[in-house]
Design a protein around this motif. Structure first.
Motif, mmCIF file in Angstrom:
data_model
loop_
_atom_site.group_PDB
_atom_site.id
_atom_site.type_symbol
_atom_site.label_atom_id
_atom_site.label_comp_id
_atom_site.label_asym_id
_atom_site.label_seq_id
_atom_site.Cartn_x
_atom_site.Cartn_y
_atom_site.Cartn_z
ATOM 1 N N VAL A 230 -1.926 -5.784 -13.354
ATOM 2 C CA VAL A 230 -0.763 -5.891 -12.458
ATOM 3 C C VAL A 230 -0.308 -4.516 -11.994
ATOM 4 O O VAL A 230 0.002 -4.314 -10.819
ATOM 5 C CB VAL A 230 0.405 -6.633 -13.158
ATOM 6 N N PHE A 231 -0.312 -3.543 -12.910
ATOM 7 C CA PHE A 231 0.246 -2.244 -12.553
ATOM 8 C C PHE A 231 -0.778 -1.251 -11.996
ATOM 9 O O PHE A 231 -0.404 -0.183 -11.530
ATOM 10 C CB PHE A 231 1.008 -1.633 -13.738
ATOM 11 N N ASN A 233 -3.873 -2.633 -10.224
ATOM 12 C CA ASN A 233 -4.498 -3.261 -9.058
ATOM 13 C C ASN A 233 -4.144 -4.746 -9.015
ATOM 14 O O ASN A 233 -4.977 -5.603 -9.313
ATOM 15 C CB ASN A 233 -6.026 -3.074 -9.166
ATOM 16 N N PRO A 234 -2.908 -5.065 -8.637
ATOM 17 C CA PRO A 234 -2.511 -6.481 -8.636
ATOM 18 C C PRO A 234 -3.318 -7.295 -7.633
ATOM 19 O O PRO A 234 -3.776 -6.762 -6.628
ATOM 20 C CB PRO A 234 -1.033 -6.424 -8.227
ATOM 21 N N GLN A 240 2.211 -6.180 -5.350
ATOM 22 C CA GLN A 240 2.089 -4.746 -5.073
ATOM 23 C C GLN A 240 3.327 -4.227 -4.336
ATOM 24 O O GLN A 240 3.861 -3.168 -4.674
ATOM 25 C CB GLN A 240 0.837 -4.488 -4.242
ATOM 26 N N ILE A 243 6.265 -4.035 -6.987
ATOM 27 C CA ILE A 243 6.203 -3.005 -8.032
ATOM 28 C C ILE A 243 6.157 -1.589 -7.462
ATOM 29 O O ILE A 243 6.508 -0.635 -8.139
ATOM 30 C CB ILE A 243 5.033 -3.218 -9.027
ATOM 31 N N THR A 244 5.737 -1.454 -6.194
ATOM 32 C CA THR A 244 5.736 -0.120 -5.599
ATOM 33 C C THR A 244 7.033 0.157 -4.842
ATOM 34 O O THR A 244 7.166 1.196 -4.191
ATOM 35 C CB THR A 244 4.543 0.069 -4.624
ATOM 36 N N GLY A 245 7.958 -0.799 -4.888
ATOM 37 C CA GLY A 245 9.266 -0.580 -4.263
ATOM 38 C C GLY A 245 9.294 -0.858 -2.778
ATOM 39 O O GLY A 245 10.250 -0.515 -2.097
ATOM 40 N N ARG A 246 8.225 -1.478 -2.250
ATOM 41 C CA ARG A 246 8.202 -1.749 -0.809
ATOM 42 C C ARG A 246 8.720 -3.142 -0.492
ATOM 43 O O ARG A 246 8.692 -3.564 0.646
ATOM 44 C CB ARG A 246 6.774 -1.619 -0.273
ATOM 45 N N PHE A 247 9.148 -3.853 -1.520
ATOM 46 C CA PHE A 247 9.596 -5.238 -1.365
ATOM 47 C C PHE A 247 10.747 -5.311 -0.372
ATOM 48 O O PHE A 247 11.676 -4.524 -0.420
ATOM 49 C CB PHE A 247 10.052 -5.759 -2.720
#
Lengths: 248, 222
Positions: A230-231, A233-234, A240, A243-247
């Protein structure tokens, strides 16, 4: 082993969990992550039927522990909650002594053997990595402990009644980094004897402590995978982005 | 764009600048070697420090990204790849500098164009320059399909390198060149071959960043 099959859950007309199927292996740490309101805490509370206490809710699907549907009419809910302990976001010790907090569950369960209770209190406090800090003040009020110590006391209280599963709903979100680190170390240790399911908003915490991670969004389980996967290569783009803050 | 995204974009931009500088150093080294152009070789040597500065800056920026933004998934792979790629670009910069210094040192010796042609150094330099340019294009366009072509070029470079050994040995044996000159030329050819290896490693890092696949120590790309 915990398993859900096609779980759907409603708060009134609000469809909070949508068709969730998942298997959680014994003696693992599973983390649930996702934005606020995504359903992860609702899903966590299914495993000890805490949602039963909320009026106007409705559940379909199956929730199994060791193959038995815990929502079957024959299930003893008190017995279920003995087997599935829970630790909440805010430490919630009882207004009692440190000793009595840990002994509480045993006494409610009808245990009157003082020697056995004393042994279990000591074992539980040791398992919760709190014994060395409180062994000389067991008769003091639990409220005299720091926030981090109170949370470990709550974990000791859950352990005293010998559960097999421990649910944790953001157990370190109100704690400082040192206390958080102690709770995380404790989770690592407890995994040997317990199955742990934790909800956290701290993604680094999920990455540090869990074996498997489930990402929830809008009531759906978007991805459930090995934490390393998950952290690094989801599988899903939504994971992704979150968890990378692009949500959003 | 969020702050962490801006930092990562800036990191990628910096590596792009370093890449263009190293590529230009390599292209100049090729021209300087073929034309025995000492002035151009001096220009390469004077710009070598800029390549080193880029490596230090990118290294520090990668450390900051990890410490401050805790990157995960594709962002983590980007930072890890950029750290490794900047080291490899710096090594390629060193090799371009070594070629330049060789040209400056050997400027008094009479140019042997026939030997140069037999050694196929021009083709070798052309191949590694294309490899470096293509690998930058792969990163810039996030297109890992170029990886197969780049890795295939490395095999051409290796072949020329291996063919150069008997050609130089024969030139030394026949007295056409001195042993010293032959050995120095061999060292330069070896450095060009190493540039090809570094370009291959760079491509592997790009594939790791974009596709999360580890090609390292495998025979070829998908």
């Amino acid at each position: 082993m915990l398993e859900t099959i096609n779980i759907n859950f409603w708060y009134g007309a609000f469809h909070a969990l949508k068709d969730i199927s998942m298997k959680i292996e014994r003696n693992t740490v599973t983390a649930f992550i996702g934005p606020s309101g995504c359903g992860k805490s609702t899903f966590l509370r299914l495993f000890n039927r805490m949602n039963d206490l909320i009026p106007d809710t409705h559940l379909t699907g199956e929730c199994l522990i060791d193959g038995k549907n815990i929502y079957s009419k024959t299930v003893d809910v008190t017995g279920l909650r003995k087997n599935v302990g829970m630790v909440f976001q805010k430490p919630n010790p009882f207004p009692k002594t440190i000793y009595d907090n840990v002994a509480y569950g045993l006494r409610v369960d009808g245990e009157s053997n003082r020697g056995l209770i004393a042994r279990r209190v000591e074992e539980s406090l040791k398992s919760a990595a709190l014994w060395d800090e409180v062994k000389d003040k067991l008769k003091k009020s639990a409220f005299e402990l720091s926030g981090g110590q109170q949370q470990r006391l709550c974990i000791a209280r859950a352990l005293a009644i010998s559960p097999s599963v421990i649910l944790m709903d953001e157990p370190a979100s109100a704690l400082d980094p040192v206390s958080t680190s102690k709770i995380e170390d404790l989770i690592h240790t407890l995994k040997r004897d317990y199955t742990i399911v934790i909800v956290t908003h701290n993604m680094q915490q999920a990455a540090r402590i869990s074996d498997r991670t489930g990402f929830f969004m809008l009531g759906e389980l978007i991805e459930f995978n090995d934490t390393k996967k998950v952290f690094l290569n989801p599988d899903r783009e939504e994971t992704q982005n979150y968890i990378t803050g692009r949500f959003g | 764009m969020k702050h962490a995204e801006k930092e990562l974009a800036s990191l990628k931009d910096e590596i792009g600048q370093m890449w263009r500088l190293v590529l230009s150093q390599l292209e100049k080294a090729k021209r300087a070697y073929l034309d025995s152009d000492v002035e151009l070789a001096r220009e390469i040597a004077s710009r070598e420090k800029r390549v080193n500065s880029f490596e230090l800056k990118i290294d520090s920026d990668c450390e900051n990204c990890i410490a401050l933004y805790n990157p995960v998934a594709i962002d983590l792979r980007l930072v890890l790849s950029m750290m490794k790629i900047s080291i490899m670009l710096e090594r390629i910069g060193d090799f371009a500098d070594a070629i330049a210094k060789y040209i400056i040192r050997e400027s008094g010796a009479a140019a042997d164009d026939t030997l140069k042609a037999e050694l196929r150094v021009e083709a070798m330099l052309e191949a590694v320059t294309v490899m470096l340019a293509d690998s930058y294009a792969a990163l810039d366009t996030e297109n890992t399909k170029l990886s197969g072509r780049i890795l295939a070029q490395d095999e051409v470079v290796d072949e020329i390198y291996h063919d150069a050994v008997p050609v130089l040995a024969e030139a030394i044996r026949s007295g056409r060149i001195s042993a010293e000159y032959g050995l120095k030329t061999m060292l330069i050819i070896r450095k060009i071959e190493r540039i090809g290896d570094h370009c291959s490693n760079i491509v592997e890092e790009i594939v790791f960043y974009i596709d999360a696949k580890v090609l390292k120590h495998s025979k070829s790309a998908d």
